[in-house]
Design a protein around this motif. Structure first.
Motif, PDB file in Angstrom:
ATOM      1  N   TYR A  35       0.842  -1.188   0.000  1.00  0.00           N
ATOM      2  CA  TYR A  35       0.000   0.000   0.000  1.00  0.00           C
ATOM      3  C   TYR A  35       0.878   1.239   0.000  1.00  0.00           C
ATOM      4  CZ  TYR A  35      -4.119  -2.743   1.334  1.00  0.00           C
ATOM      5  OH  TYR A  35      -5.155  -3.646   1.360  1.00  0.00           O
ATOM      6  N   GLN A  37       0.689   5.301   1.212  1.00  0.00           N
ATOM      7  CA  GLN A  37      -0.074   6.205   2.069  1.00  0.00           C
ATOM      8  C   GLN A  37       0.421   7.627   1.885  1.00  0.00           C
ATOM      9  OE1 GLN A  37       0.198   5.442   6.297  1.00  0.00           O
ATOM     10  NE2 GLN A  37      -1.770   6.392   6.677  1.00  0.00           N
ATOM     11  N   GLY A  40      -3.983  12.418   4.185  1.00  0.00           N
ATOM     12  CA  GLY A  40      -5.372  12.695   3.834  1.00  0.00           C
ATOM     13  C   GLY A  40      -5.971  11.792   2.776  1.00  0.00           C
ATOM     14  N   GLN A  41      -5.183  10.841   2.267  1.00  0.00           N
ATOM     15  CA  GLN A  41      -5.707   9.976   1.190  1.00  0.00           C
ATOM     16  C   GLN A  41      -5.893   8.538   1.618  1.00  0.00           C
ATOM     17  OE1 GLN A  41      -4.487  10.505  -2.860  1.00  0.00           O
ATOM     18  NE2 GLN A  41      -3.226  12.282  -2.360  1.00  0.00           N
ATOM     19  N   GLY A  42      -5.646   8.228   2.869  1.00  0.00           N
ATOM     20  CA  GLY A  42      -5.811   6.856   3.312  1.00  0.00           C
ATOM     21  C   GLY A  42      -4.781   5.930   2.684  1.00  0.00           C
ATOM     22  N   LEU A  43      -5.142   4.667   2.552  1.00  0.00           N
ATOM     23  CA  LEU A  43      -4.242   3.656   1.989  1.00  0.00           C
ATOM     24  C   LEU A  43      -4.710   3.286   0.585  1.00  0.00           C
ATOM     25  CD1 LEU A  43      -3.921   3.329   5.165  1.00  0.00           C
ATOM     26  CD2 LEU A  43      -3.199   1.006   4.639  1.00  0.00           C
ATOM     27  N   PHE A  88       4.776   7.198   2.087  1.00  0.00           N
ATOM     28  CA  PHE A  88       4.980   6.161   3.107  1.00  0.00           C
ATOM     29  C   PHE A  88       4.438   4.872   2.525  1.00  0.00           C
ATOM     30  CE2 PHE A  88       6.200   4.864   7.152  1.00  0.00           C
ATOM     31  CZ  PHE A  88       5.183   4.246   7.869  1.00  0.00           C
ATOM     32  N   LEU A  90       3.552   0.793   2.904  1.00  0.00           N
ATOM     33  CA  LEU A  90       3.215  -0.225   3.892  1.00  0.00           C
ATOM     34  C   LEU A  90       3.064  -1.580   3.219  1.00  0.00           C
ATOM     35  CD1 LEU A  90       0.643   1.863   5.867  1.00  0.00           C
ATOM     36  CD2 LEU A  90       2.634   0.791   6.895  1.00  0.00           C
ATOM     37  N   GLY A 108       6.423  -0.029   7.965  1.00  0.00           N
ATOM     38  CA  GLY A 108       6.444   0.971   6.911  1.00  0.00           C
ATOM     39  C   GLY A 108       7.836   1.427   6.509  1.00  0.00           C
ATOM     40  N   ARG A 110       9.541   4.928   4.631  1.00  0.00           N
ATOM     41  CA  ARG A 110       9.278   6.288   4.125  1.00  0.00           C
ATOM     42  C   ARG A 110      10.312   6.621   3.059  1.00  0.00           C
ATOM     43  NH1 ARG A 110       5.964  10.101   5.236  1.00  0.00           N
ATOM     44  NH2 ARG A 110       5.308   9.181   7.226  1.00  0.00           N
TER      45      ARG A 110
ATOM     46  N   ASN B  41       4.539   7.503  11.927  1.00  0.00           N
ATOM     47  CA  ASN B  41       5.647   6.776  11.300  1.00  0.00           C
ATOM     48  C   ASN B  41       5.681   5.295  11.666  1.00  0.00           C
ATOM     49  OD1 ASN B  41       6.917   8.848   9.723  1.00  0.00           O
ATOM     50  ND2 ASN B  41       7.511   9.781  11.670  1.00  0.00           N
ATOM     51  N   GLN B  42       4.502   4.725  11.916  1.00  0.00           N
ATOM     52  CA  GLN B  42       4.419   3.300  12.191  1.00  0.00           C
ATOM     53  C   GLN B  42       3.389   2.643  11.283  1.00  0.00           C
ATOM     54  OE1 GLN B  42       4.044   2.117  16.285  1.00  0.00           O
ATOM     55  NE2 GLN B  42       5.361   3.772  17.021  1.00  0.00           N
ATOM     56  N   GLY B  43       3.364   1.324  11.302  1.00  0.00           N
ATOM     57  CA  GLY B  43       2.357   0.605  10.547  1.00  0.00           C
ATOM     58  C   GLY B  43       1.020   0.623  11.255  1.00  0.00           C
ATOM     59  N   GLU B  88      -3.876   8.145  14.285  1.00  0.00           N
ATOM     60  CA  GLU B  88      -4.845   8.119  13.194  1.00  0.00           C
ATOM     61  C   GLU B  88      -5.552   6.774  13.217  1.00  0.00           C
ATOM     62  OE1 GLU B  88      -3.318   9.328   9.392  1.00  0.00           O
ATOM     63  OE2 GLU B  88      -5.348   9.811   8.682  1.00  0.00           O
ATOM     64  N   PHE B  90      -8.263   4.107  11.302  1.00  0.00           N
ATOM     65  CA  PHE B  90      -8.812   3.712  10.014  1.00  0.00           C
ATOM     66  C   PHE B  90      -9.894   2.657  10.200  1.00  0.00           C
ATOM     67  CE2 PHE B  90      -6.022   5.862   7.081  1.00  0.00           C
ATOM     68  CZ  PHE B  90      -4.864   6.066   7.815  1.00  0.00           C
ATOM     69  N   PHE B 105     -10.341   0.484   2.811  1.00  0.00           N
ATOM     70  CA  PHE B 105     -10.112   1.383   3.940  1.00  0.00           C
ATOM     71  C   PHE B 105     -10.807   2.718   3.743  1.00  0.00           C
ATOM     72  CE2 PHE B 105      -6.931  -0.755   6.494  1.00  0.00           C
ATOM     73  CZ  PHE B 105      -6.389  -1.673   5.624  1.00  0.00           C
ATOM     74  N   GLY B 106     -11.220   3.323   4.856  1.00  0.00           N
ATOM     75  CA  GLY B 106     -11.616   4.718   4.833  1.00  0.00           C
ATOM     76  C   GLY B 106     -10.375   5.588   4.798  1.00  0.00           C
ATOM     77  N   LYS B 107     -10.574   6.904   4.686  1.00  0.00           N
ATOM     78  CA  LYS B 107      -9.441   7.808   4.551  1.00  0.00           C
ATOM     79  C   LYS B 107      -8.799   8.174   5.885  1.00  0.00           C
ATOM     80  CE  LYS B 107     -10.766   9.847   0.133  1.00  0.00           C
ATOM     81  NZ  LYS B 107      -9.782   9.046  -0.599  1.00  0.00           N
ATOM     82  N   GLY B 108      -9.368   7.709   6.988  1.00  0.00           N
ATOM     83  CA  GLY B 108      -8.739   7.917   8.276  1.00  0.00           C
ATOM     84  C   GLY B 108      -9.291   9.105   9.042  1.00  0.00           C
ATOM     85  N   LYS B 110      -7.935  11.556  12.253  1.00  0.00           N
ATOM     86  CA  LYS B 110      -6.842  11.880  13.173  1.00  0.00           C
ATOM     87  C   LYS B 110      -7.437  12.329  14.499  1.00  0.00           C
ATOM     88  CE  LYS B 110      -3.149  13.033   9.987  1.00  0.00           C
ATOM     89  NZ  LYS B 110      -2.176  14.041   9.524  1.00  0.00           N
TER      90      LYS B 110
END
Lengths: 114, 115
Positions: A35, A37, A40-43, A88, A90, A108, A110, B41-43, B88, B90, B105-108, B110
């Motif tokens: 994926y 990322q 604002g655009q999700g996955l 980013f 994933l 992830g 970057r 910065n994580q999964g 965030e 999801f 997935f949705g766009k999230g 925050k």
């Protein structure tokens, strides 16, 4: 512990260079996914593979390539044809037996293109 | 085709206050529903999932969600948030299509917890 390992965590490259992101899993999962990322655009799904030596394009495959030579590994190459590669990335995996769609994610990578 | 709408892109909330993150989905077949959390910065980490049975699902870190089939919703709630809940979130749905389940997935949303 079982899990998904992505490397490198951070990567800087010059424009026009190909880059390969590594993804390794020891969960014995059949399916693996990549994926992208962006804020604002999700996955967004780039590529996925349900078995070794087979993979399918996702929603945004242009400018990317993958291989699945081993069950544990699913590397992603970001080619110079990808117009906006900074993002980013994933990697995820899932089981096929009793599959519900649940995904297990790596930490992830970057990528920043200068 | 299936889709997920997370109605709020950002939710600020004071520490120890309750919070609800909204999620609606569309699908023509029966679904499985998930909430994931992502720290900077994580999964993504699974918070909770609805597969079948009780419509109230409890997850990790004190979160819960309720599946409402008539309203096609799967809202996430926590009665009292902590600073560490800043992340965030999801929402995701899967349904059987072409013989396999794929997550959408949705766009999230925050979540920012204010001390």
């Amino acid at each position: 512990d079982g899990g998904i390992t992505q490397s490198p965590k951070y990567l800087f490259r010059k424009e026009g260079q190909n880059v390969t992101l590594s993804c390794e899993q020891n969960l014995n999962h059949d399916a693996m996914y990549w994926y992208r990322q962006d804020p604002g655009q999700g996955l967004r799904l780039i590529y996925y593979s349900q078995i070794v030596n087979d993979f399918q394009k996702g929603d945004i495959a242009e400018g990317y390539s993958v291989s699945r030579e081993k069950k544990e590994s699913f590397p992603l190459t970001v080619t110079s044809a990808q117009k906006n590669p900074t993002a980013f990335y994933l990697c995820a995996s899932s089981t096929r037996v009793g599959n519900t769609g649940e995904l297990f994610f790596g930490e992830g990578s970057r990528l920043t293109v200068l | 085709a299936q889709s997920v709408t997370q109605l709020d892109s950002q939710v600020p909330v004071f520490e120890e206050a309750p919070v609800e993150l909204r999620c609606n989905y569309s699908s023509s077949v029966s679904v499985y529903l998930f909430w994931y959390v992502q720290y900077p910065n994580q999964g993504l980490q699974l918070l909770l999932k609805y597969l079948s049975g009780s419509t109230l699902v409890k997850g990790i870190n004190g979160f819960e969600a309720e599946f409402n089939k008539s309203q096609t919703s799967f809202h996430l709630r926590k009665p009292s948030v902590h600073i560490s809940d800043t992340a965030e979130y999801f929402c995701a749905v899967s349904s059987s299509g072409a013989g396999s389940y794929q997550l959408t997935f949705g766009k999230g949303t925050k979540l920012s917890v204010i001390p």
